[in-house]
Design a protein around this motif. Structure first.
Motif, PDB file in Angstrom:
ATOM      1  N   GLU A  63       0.857  -1.051   0.005  1.00 61.06           N
ATOM      2  CA  GLU A  63      -0.083  -0.038  -0.052  1.00 61.06           C
ATOM      3  C   GLU A  63       0.766   1.292  -0.127  1.00 61.06           C
ATOM      4  N   ALA A  64       1.873   1.293   0.689  1.00 68.85           N
ATOM      5  CA  ALA A  64       2.705   2.551   0.734  1.00 68.85           C
ATOM      6  C   ALA A  64       3.578   2.911  -0.415  1.00 68.85           C
ATOM      7  N   GLN A  65       3.901   1.530  -1.027  1.00 69.33           N
ATOM      8  CA  GLN A  65       4.636   1.672  -2.558  1.00 69.33           C
ATOM      9  C   GLN A  65       3.917   2.082  -3.390  1.00 69.33           C
ATOM     10  N   ILE A  82       6.985  -5.395 -11.722  1.00 73.37           N
ATOM     11  CA  ILE A  82       6.446  -5.406 -10.409  1.00 73.37           C
ATOM     12  C   ILE A  82       7.309  -7.084  -9.988  1.00 73.37           C
ATOM     13  N   LEU A  83       8.314  -6.823  -9.171  1.00 79.34           N
ATOM     14  CA  LEU A  83       9.029  -8.206  -8.920  1.00 79.34           C
ATOM     15  C   LEU A  83       8.879  -8.745  -7.639  1.00 79.34           C
ATOM     16  N   ARG A  87      -1.159  -8.562  -6.743  1.00 74.53           N
ATOM     17  CA  ARG A  87      -2.705  -8.332  -7.393  1.00 74.53           C
ATOM     18  C   ARG A  87      -3.022  -7.116  -7.303  1.00 74.53           C
ATOM     19  N   GLU A  88      -3.096  -6.657  -5.899  1.00 72.08           N
ATOM     20  CA  GLU A  88      -3.425  -5.446  -5.598  1.00 72.08           C
ATOM     21  C   GLU A  88      -2.752  -4.381  -6.119  1.00 72.08           C
ATOM     22  N   THR A  89      -1.320  -4.379  -6.068  1.00 70.04           N
ATOM     23  CA  THR A  89      -0.552  -3.139  -6.492  1.00 70.04           C
ATOM     24  C   THR A  89      -0.665  -3.231  -8.058  1.00 70.04           C
ATOM     25  N   LYS A  90      -0.940  -4.267  -8.783  1.00 64.07           N
ATOM     26  CA  LYS A  90      -1.003  -4.340 -10.532  1.00 64.07           C
ATOM     27  C   LYS A  90      -2.079  -3.612 -10.606  1.00 64.07           C
ATOM     28  N   ASP A  91      -3.470  -4.136  -9.865  1.00 66.01           N
ATOM     29  CA  ASP A  91      -4.792  -3.362 -10.190  1.00 66.01           C
ATOM     30  C   ASP A  91      -4.827  -1.760  -9.842  1.00 66.01           C
TER      31      ASP A  91
END
Length: 132
Positions: A16-18, A36-37, A56-60
């Protein structure tokens, strides 16, 4: 266009922070591409990067912000793999998570974030978890 490498583990609050940091960054960019690695320490069951909620959350969220996203996975030493992928994909910046650790904890257990910072000439964005 800015190209970023985000190194994520499975900690959703860290992701979330990223996400927030990258969303702020791309608001002013002409375009952004994020790799995203996730680096698996050991992966005997053959898990996939697609199975990790934080990924998944970061990608979306980044795609919703207009960022082109590619998911990457690897196994091995996290710092070495992050640095290898940053070079291979010729990114402009690396984004990693940072955790609060005591000086003794850093000396005893090492720090992926520290190894990445010291192992590259690229800018490294370090984000604490959203709970910190």
């Amino acid at each position: 266009m800015v190209q970023l490498l985000l190194a994520l583990d499975d900690d959703l609050s860290q992701a979330e922070a990223q996400i927030a940091a990258i969303e702020d960054m791309v608001e002013t960019a002409e375009g952004a591409e994020a790799y995203i690695l996730h680096v698996f320490d050991e992966n005997p069951e053959g898990a996939s990067v697609h199975q990790i909620e934080a990924i998944r959350e970061t990608k979306d969220r980044l795609e919703a912000a207009g960022v082109t996203v590619e998911l990457l996975e690897s196994s091995g030493d996290p710092a070495e793999e992050i640095l290898r992928h940053a070079k291979e994909y010729d990114v402009d910046q690396v984004c990693v998570g940072g955790r609060k650790r005591s000086p003794a904890g850093k000396a005893l257990f090492g720090s992926v974030t520290q190894d990445v910072i010291l192992g590259t000439n690229l800018p490294v964005l370090v984000c604490g978890s959203s709970g910190e």
